[in-house]
Design a protein around this motif. Sequence first.
Motif, mmCIF file in Angstrom:
data_model
loop_
_atom_site.group_PDB
_atom_site.id
_atom_site.type_symbol
_atom_site.label_atom_id
_atom_site.label_comp_id
_atom_site.label_asym_id
_atom_site.label_seq_id
_atom_site.Cartn_x
_atom_site.Cartn_y
_atom_site.Cartn_z
ATOM 1 N N TYR A 1 52.037 -51.095 -48.703
ATOM 2 C CA TYR A 1 53.089 -50.073 -48.696
ATOM 3 C C TYR A 1 54.439 -50.789 -48.743
ATOM 4 O O TYR A 1 54.866 -51.418 -47.765
ATOM 5 C CB TYR A 1 52.972 -49.210 -47.442
ATOM 6 C CG TYR A 1 51.672 -48.435 -47.367
ATOM 7 C CD1 TYR A 1 51.597 -47.117 -47.824
ATOM 8 C CD2 TYR A 1 50.505 -49.029 -46.875
ATOM 9 C CE1 TYR A 1 50.395 -46.417 -47.783
ATOM 10 C CE2 TYR A 1 49.298 -48.335 -46.835
ATOM 11 C CZ TYR A 1 49.252 -47.027 -47.287
ATOM 12 O OH TYR A 1 48.057 -46.333 -47.247
ATOM 13 N N GLY A 2 55.098 -50.710 -49.910
ATOM 14 C CA GLY A 2 56.350 -51.436 -50.099
ATOM 15 C C GLY A 2 57.402 -50.604 -50.792
ATOM 16 O O GLY A 2 57.200 -49.417 -51.081
ATOM 17 N N SER A 3 58.524 -51.223 -51.086
ATOM 18 C CA SER A 3 59.656 -50.521 -51.703
ATOM 19 C C SER A 3 59.340 -50.154 -53.152
ATOM 20 O O SER A 3 59.400 -48.985 -53.528
ATOM 21 C CB SER A 3 60.916 -51.372 -51.625
ATOM 22 O OG SER A 3 60.660 -52.686 -52.102
ATOM 23 N N SER A 4 59.028 -51.142 -53.979
ATOM 24 C CA SER A 4 58.630 -50.863 -55.359
ATOM 25 C C SER A 4 58.073 -52.120 -56.006
ATOM 26 O O SER A 4 58.642 -53.207 -55.878
ATOM 27 C CB SER A 4 59.807 -50.353 -56.196
ATOM 28 O OG SER A 4 59.384 -50.085 -57.528
ATOM 29 N N PHE B 1 49.039 -50.546 -54.470
ATOM 30 C CA PHE B 1 50.441 -50.602 -54.042
ATOM 31 C C PHE B 1 50.993 -49.183 -54.001
ATOM 32 O O PHE B 1 50.880 -48.440 -54.970
ATOM 33 C CB PHE B 1 51.270 -51.460 -55.010
ATOM 34 C CG PHE B 1 52.632 -51.833 -54.485
ATOM 35 C CD1 PHE B 1 52.846 -53.079 -53.911
ATOM 36 C CD2 PHE B 1 53.700 -50.952 -54.566
ATOM 37 C CE1 PHE B 1 54.100 -53.437 -53.428
ATOM 38 C CE2 PHE B 1 54.954 -51.289 -54.080
ATOM 39 C CZ PHE B 1 55.160 -52.538 -53.507
ATOM 40 N N TYR B 2 51.610 -48.826 -52.868
ATOM 41 C CA TYR B 2 52.163 -47.490 -52.670
ATOM 42 C C TYR B 2 53.681 -47.593 -52.560
ATOM 43 O O TYR B 2 54.205 -48.296 -51.686
ATOM 44 C CB TYR B 2 51.593 -46.863 -51.396
ATOM 45 C CG TYR B 2 50.093 -46.706 -51.425
ATOM 46 C CD1 TYR B 2 49.503 -45.579 -52.004
ATOM 47 C CD2 TYR B 2 49.249 -47.684 -50.894
ATOM 48 C CE1 TYR B 2 48.115 -45.422 -52.042
ATOM 49 C CE2 TYR B 2 47.868 -47.544 -50.926
ATOM 50 C CZ TYR B 2 47.312 -46.411 -51.503
ATOM 51 O OH TYR B 2 45.939 -46.267 -51.544
ATOM 52 N N GLU B 3 54.398 -46.902 -53.452
ATOM 53 C CA GLU B 3 55.860 -46.939 -53.429
ATOM 54 C C GLU B 3 56.428 -45.528 -53.552
ATOM 55 O O GLU B 3 55.902 -44.700 -54.307
ATOM 56 C CB GLU B 3 56.400 -47.828 -54.540
ATOM 57 C CG GLU B 3 56.036 -47.405 -55.965
ATOM 58 C CD GLU B 3 56.580 -48.398 -56.994
ATOM 59 O OE1 GLU B 3 57.586 -48.050 -57.650
ATOM 60 O OE2 GLU B 3 56.008 -49.496 -57.144
ATOM 61 N N PRO B 4 57.506 -45.224 -52.809
ATOM 62 C CA PRO B 4 58.079 -43.879 -52.867
ATOM 63 C C PRO B 4 58.943 -43.681 -54.112
ATOM 64 O O PRO B 4 59.519 -44.638 -54.643
ATOM 65 C CB PRO B 4 58.942 -43.820 -51.603
ATOM 66 C CG PRO B 4 59.380 -45.241 -51.403
ATOM 67 C CD PRO B 4 58.211 -46.091 -51.846
ATOM 68 N N PRO C 1 55.805 -38.832 -53.706
ATOM 69 C CA PRO C 1 57.073 -38.152 -53.393
ATOM 70 C C PRO C 1 57.603 -38.632 -52.049
ATOM 71 O O PRO C 1 56.836 -38.841 -51.095
ATOM 72 C CB PRO C 1 56.666 -36.678 -53.319
ATOM 73 C CG PRO C 1 55.365 -36.587 -54.028
ATOM 74 C CD PRO C 1 54.678 -37.900 -53.830
ATOM 75 N N ALA C 2 58.906 -38.817 -51.971
ATOM 76 C CA ALA C 2 59.524 -39.280 -50.721
ATOM 77 C C ALA C 2 59.680 -38.101 -49.763
ATOM 78 O O ALA C 2 60.786 -37.707 -49.363
ATOM 79 C CB ALA C 2 60.866 -39.937 -51.018
ATOM 80 N N THR C 3 58.539 -37.531 -49.401
ATOM 81 C CA THR C 3 58.488 -36.369 -48.511
ATOM 82 C C THR C 3 57.434 -36.631 -47.437
ATOM 83 O O THR C 3 56.597 -37.519 -47.572
ATOM 84 C CB THR C 3 58.099 -35.098 -49.275
ATOM 85 O OG1 THR C 3 56.765 -35.277 -49.819
ATOM 86 C CG2 THR C 3 59.070 -34.812 -50.422
ATOM 87 N N GLU C 4 57.454 -35.819 -46.371
ATOM 88 C CA GLU C 4 56.453 -35.975 -45.322
ATOM 89 C C GLU C 4 55.043 -35.729 -45.859
ATOM 90 O O GLU C 4 54.086 -36.420 -45.481
ATOM 91 C CB GLU C 4 56.759 -35.023 -44.164
ATOM 92 C CG GLU C 4 58.028 -35.403 -43.400
ATOM 93 C CD GLU C 4 58.256 -34.520 -42.184
ATOM 94 O OE1 GLU C 4 57.393 -33.663 -41.907
ATOM 95 O OE2 GLU C 4 59.290 -34.706 -41.510
ATOM 96 N N VAL D 1 62.561 -45.376 -47.055
ATOM 97 C CA VAL D 1 62.285 -44.023 -46.563
ATOM 98 C C VAL D 1 61.025 -44.072 -45.705
ATOM 99 O O VAL D 1 60.050 -44.746 -46.045
ATOM 100 C CB VAL D 1 62.102 -42.998 -47.713
ATOM 101 C CG1 VAL D 1 63.416 -42.739 -48.431
ATOM 102 C CG2 VAL D 1 61.056 -43.470 -48.711
ATOM 103 N N PHE D 2 61.068 -43.413 -44.560
ATOM 104 C CA PHE D 2 59.915 -43.327 -43.643
ATOM 105 C C PHE D 2 59.406 -44.707 -43.210
ATOM 106 O O PHE D 2 58.198 -44.894 -43.039
ATOM 107 C CB PHE D 2 58.770 -42.531 -44.291
ATOM 108 C CG PHE D 2 59.119 -41.107 -44.610
ATOM 109 C CD1 PHE D 2 59.455 -40.206 -43.604
ATOM 110 C CD2 PHE D 2 59.107 -40.647 -45.918
ATOM 111 C CE1 PHE D 2 59.772 -38.886 -43.897
ATOM 112 C CE2 PHE D 2 59.419 -39.326 -46.220
ATOM 113 C CZ PHE D 2 59.756 -38.441 -45.199
ATOM 114 N N ASP D 3 60.305 -45.651 -43.003
ATOM 115 C CA ASP D 3 59.837 -46.980 -42.613
ATOM 116 C C ASP D 3 59.101 -46.963 -41.276
ATOM 117 O O ASP D 3 58.025 -47.567 -41.145
ATOM 118 C CB ASP D 3 61.013 -47.964 -42.558
ATOM 119 C CG ASP D 3 61.295 -48.599 -43.909
ATOM 120 O OD1 ASP D 3 60.507 -49.455 -44.325
ATOM 121 O OD2 ASP D 3 62.282 -48.219 -44.560
#
Length: 362
Positions: free
Chosen positions: A6-9, A38-41, A64-67, A91-93
């Motif tokens: 889980y990273g930035s991009s 790899f998971y990026e928002p 999506p940068a959502t909950e 986001v959501f760190d």
Amino acid sequence: MKIAFYGSSLLSSYWNGAATYYRGILRNLALHGHAIRFYEPDAFDRQKHRDIDPPEWAQVTVYPATEEGLRGVLAEAGDADVVVKANGVGVFDAELLDGIVAEAAPHALRIFWDVDAAATLDEMRADPSHPVRRRLADLDLVLTYGGGPPVIRAYEAFGAARCVPIYNALDPTTHFPVPPDPRFACDLAFLGNRLPDREARVEEFFLKAAAALPDRAFLIGGNGWESKAMPANVRHRGHVYTAEHNAFNCTPRAVLNVARDSMAHIGFSPATRVFEAAGAAACLITDQWEGIEMFLTPDVEVLVARDGQDVADHLAGLTAERAAAIGAAARARVLAEHSYDLRAAQVDALLREHAARQAVPA
């Protein structure tokens, strides 16, 4: 092993200097047989400024940068043998860190991978409730991309079970010598985004040198500099895509590395730009920081400057022949000692060591 990261991009370097590091490490980990997810928002317009398409060596999920998006990707952590939360996702760190601890399988290795360790440690010192400080006891391993002994001691004093630096390096398949490009023609070039803890050092090491050498041409690349007052002999290029980095490094007489405040203070923290420039056989001038000899030899493979006047003096006396010799020596050093192939082998050994320990009780 199955690795959930889980990273930035991975796909975009836009306001994301860690992209090159992630790509180099993870591509080579895949060559060791690991399956990378790899998971990026979808945040900060990074997806509008992609440098690469999803690579064959990693499955990339842009969420999506959502909950709701966060919950969806965290639910997949339970299938992995190794679960990694990198710092600076943006986001959501805190929620991501809590999530990997809660969702990881009992046998999984839980890693916090800090690509800005000096800054994170400063935040932890100032805030006893900092998310990383609060979760260190639940993590198996902290990896950093720099910092050396000072960072190791600091993380372990905060309660980390183990801290291991995995330094930046060179991926010779992406950074290598290319013909000059007139778009980047100048005497000295600097590439880096405008950040609060970097700006004063850029003023000292780059802009002061430019003011001292009005007859020389200077080029600055990166986001955020368009509103900065600069000497007339400085050109601003804006965002420089990863595919343009080789030409950016190969064309000028020399390129400049300027560490951020925290990294310069703690030392042992070469930026990705150091290895990218060396890989392109560029003549590199760097600000002074402790530990540089671990990576490049001063006056032979790199020029070291204490301040902007030193930068100006180096540049004023730098012939094309000496610049080429320094660049060639730097490239030979990083190919031999500082490749992502070697860094990935180091990480692979850590992962297999943990797996072996897990297997012993059974």
